[in-house]
Design an enzyme around this catalytic site. Structure first.
Site, short mmCIF file in Angstrom:
data_model
loop_
_atom_site.label_atom_id
_atom_site.label_comp_id
_atom_site.label_asym_id
_atom_site.label_seq_id
_atom_site.Cartn_x
_atom_site.Cartn_y
_atom_site.Cartn_z
N ARG A 66 0.88 -1.22 0.00
CA ARG A 66 0.11 -0.18 0.09
C ARG A 66 0.88 1.39 -0.05
O ARG A 66 2.03 0.98 -0.06
CB ARG A 66 -1.24 -0.11 0.98
CG ARG A 66 -0.59 -0.74 2.38
CD ARG A 66 0.27 -0.13 3.31
NE ARG A 66 0.24 1.30 3.54
CZ ARG A 66 1.07 2.32 3.89
NH1 ARG A 66 2.47 2.14 3.86
NH2 ARG A 66 0.85 3.49 3.94
N GLY A 67 0.22 2.21 -0.06
CA GLY A 67 1.14 3.78 -0.26
C GLY A 67 1.02 3.86 -1.77
O GLY A 67 1.48 3.02 -2.62
N ALA A 68 0.75 5.49 -1.91
CA ALA A 68 0.38 5.58 -3.33
C ALA A 68 1.50 5.34 -4.33
O ALA A 68 1.58 4.73 -5.33
CB ALA A 68 0.24 7.05 -3.51
N ARG A 103 -7.25 -0.12 -6.83
CA ARG A 103 -7.52 0.88 -5.96
C ARG A 103 -7.89 2.26 -6.72
O ARG A 103 -6.91 2.55 -7.48
CB ARG A 103 -6.36 0.94 -4.91
CG ARG A 103 -6.37 -0.34 -4.05
CD ARG A 103 -5.48 0.12 -2.80
NE ARG A 103 -6.12 1.10 -1.83
CZ ARG A 103 -5.45 1.31 -0.88
NH1 ARG A 103 -4.14 0.96 -0.47
NH2 ARG A 103 -6.11 2.28 0.21
N GLN A 214 -2.11 2.33 10.05
CA GLN A 214 -0.89 2.47 9.14
C GLN A 214 0.12 3.12 9.99
O GLN A 214 1.48 2.84 9.93
CB GLN A 214 -1.16 3.05 8.03
CG GLN A 214 -1.70 2.12 6.83
CD GLN A 214 -3.11 2.64 6.72
OE1 GLN A 214 -3.81 2.89 7.75
NE2 GLN A 214 -3.95 2.46 5.58
N ASP A 254 -2.34 11.04 -1.51
CA ASP A 254 -2.52 9.77 -2.77
C ASP A 254 -2.67 10.60 -4.09
O ASP A 254 -2.85 9.97 -5.21
CB ASP A 254 -3.61 9.02 -2.17
CG ASP A 254 -3.34 8.28 -1.20
OD1 ASP A 254 -3.14 8.70 0.37
OD2 ASP A 254 -2.61 7.35 -1.18
N ASN A 264 -5.62 12.56 1.09
CA ASN A 264 -4.71 11.63 1.69
C ASN A 264 -5.54 10.83 2.71
O ASN A 264 -6.77 10.84 2.80
CB ASN A 264 -3.81 12.54 2.53
CG ASN A 264 -2.58 11.63 3.11
OD1 ASN A 264 -2.01 10.68 2.57
ND2 ASN A 264 -2.29 11.71 4.38
N LYS A 265 -4.95 9.96 3.41
CA LYS A 265 -5.71 8.93 4.51
C LYS A 265 -6.79 9.71 5.28
O LYS A 265 -6.37 10.58 5.89
CB LYS A 265 -4.56 8.33 5.20
CG LYS A 265 -4.58 7.24 6.15
CD LYS A 265 -5.84 6.08 5.52
CE LYS A 265 -5.09 5.68 4.65
NZ LYS A 265 -6.18 4.55 3.90
#
Ligand code: MRU
Length: 378
Positions: A66-68, A103, A214, A254, A264-265
């Site tokens: 995960r993570g852009a 995603r 996370q 993101d 973002n998150k």
């Protein structure tokens, strides 16, 4: 996905500032990649081998990676493995569609696929797989380089704060935008790593980041690197800011719109509101592939991933016995909602730290960023 040697294969420590740790490595023959199985962190480090398009797609969808920036890199390798099977136009089209759907929010995924497609489409079918692999390797190497440059620009901000406060710089961060979320260095954590390496003392306040926690990945990374930090309940940040205990908020992104809104998150927006109310500078670290110049108003134009309610209902962790377990935290029968990202409007953001420098999220700042970055972007 094949699990490799759980508990072994610890990445090199971050104190080695020359070669940053990476959650992704590719085999010399380009037939597979190996990635850290992130849901097993912070309690176990296990590497998995991915050697097919569908394995890469599933690793992205299930958030094994995960993570852009890392999502973009693994999608690129997924396309490489697809073309090793069948490099014809029909399979290329189907593979692009399948990988793009894994995603929806992080634009790095669409960016990476569009980059490979542009390069591959005009080529003879026989050449496509080898060129795709070269392009995927280049994309990964560029990510490391972009993040290192973000770190260098962010380091200057940290040095400025340290000169003013004359004590460790207190950084609040949300989610994980460290090396685990990229091919190397991380985005928001790159300035922290470079500051630590340069002798600028830092203390990192790490938001837990429910529902998937996370923040535990961030705390684990910082612990590996010997960087002082505290792991916080998500709602502690505003209180700490009110008491002057946060010097700077640093987050990843993101997708960022042309007017500088940062997606973002989930929970990032609340930190930005608290930061503005307390005059704490709020920066997002943004490599150019995370810019989406095609959209203006992020709030209405970015698709926000709504993930399974089960991620909210259950929490994963380690029992006092040492065994890993999932426990239910919501009452039976209460429906849960799980929007995974939110949008922080440009007006709440002090600046974007990019590989090209730091840009204010004003109309002038974003115009200047677009001028340097768009030829390199999609
Ligand atoms: O759902 P995730 O874990 O993929 O979300 C990650 C984030 O929101 C990060 O902050 C963002 O991707 C930046 S990563 C360098």
């Amino acid at each position: 996905m094949t699990a490799l040697s759980a508990g072994a294969n610890h990445p090199p420590a971050c104190a080695d500032a020359v070669i940053p740790p990476s959650p992704l490595r590719w085999l010399a023959d380009d037939q597979a990649i190996e990635v850290i199985d992130q849901p097993r962190l912070p309690h176990a480090v296990a590497w998995c081998r991915l050697s097919s398009r569908d394995a890469c797609a599933e690793a992205i969808r299930s958030m094994q990676i995960r993570g852009a920036p890392l999502i973009g890199a693994v999608a690129a390798w997924g396309l490489v493995f697809a073309l090793q099977q069948d490099a014809g136009d029909a399979y290329l089209d189907a593979s692009l569609t399948l990988l793009a759907a894994t995603r929806p929010t992080a634009v790095n995924l669409a960016w990476a696929l569009a980059r490979l497609e542009r390069r591959l489409r005009p080529l003879p079918v026989a050449d496509r797989a080898a060129v795709a692999a070269a392009e995927a390797r280049a994309l990964c190497q560029e990510d490391v380089d972009q993040n290192r440059r973000i770190g260098q620009h962010g380091l200057q901000l940290m040095q400025g704060i340290h000169a003013r406060v004359q004590r460790p710089v207190r950084v609040l961060t949300h989610c994980n935008a460290g090396w685990l979320a990229t091919v190397g260095w991380g985005t928001a954590l790159a300035p922290v790593y470079l500051a630590h390496a340069a002798g600028v003392p830092v203390e990192v306040l790490v938001d837990e980041t429910r529902p998937r926690n996370q923040g535990a990945l961030t705390a684990w990374e910082l612990g590996q690197a010997g960087i002082p930090h505290h792991y916080l309940a998500d709602n502690a940040g505003g209180h700490l800011m009110q008491h002057g205990l946060v010097d700077i908020v640093l987050v990843g992104a993101d997708r960022v719109s042309r007017q500088g809104d940062v997606c973002n998150k989930i929970g990032t927006y609340l930190k930005a509101l608290a930061a503005q109310d307390n005059q704490v500078p709020f920066y997002a670290a943004v490599p150019s592939p995370t810019m989406d110049w095609a959209i203006t108003d992020a709030l209405h134009e970015i698709p926000i991933e709504e993930r399974s309610a089960e991620e909210v209902r259950w929490v994963a962790g380690r029992l006092s016995s040492g065994a890993l377990a999932q426990v239910q935290v919501s009452p039976d029968g209460s429906p849960c909602r799980n929007p995974a990202f939110d949008v922080t409007p440009a007006r709440l953001i002090t600046g974007l730290i990019t590989e090209h420098g730091v840009f204010a999220t004003t109309a002038d700042g974003m115009r200047a960023l677009q001028q340097v970055c768009q030829p390199l972007s999609r």
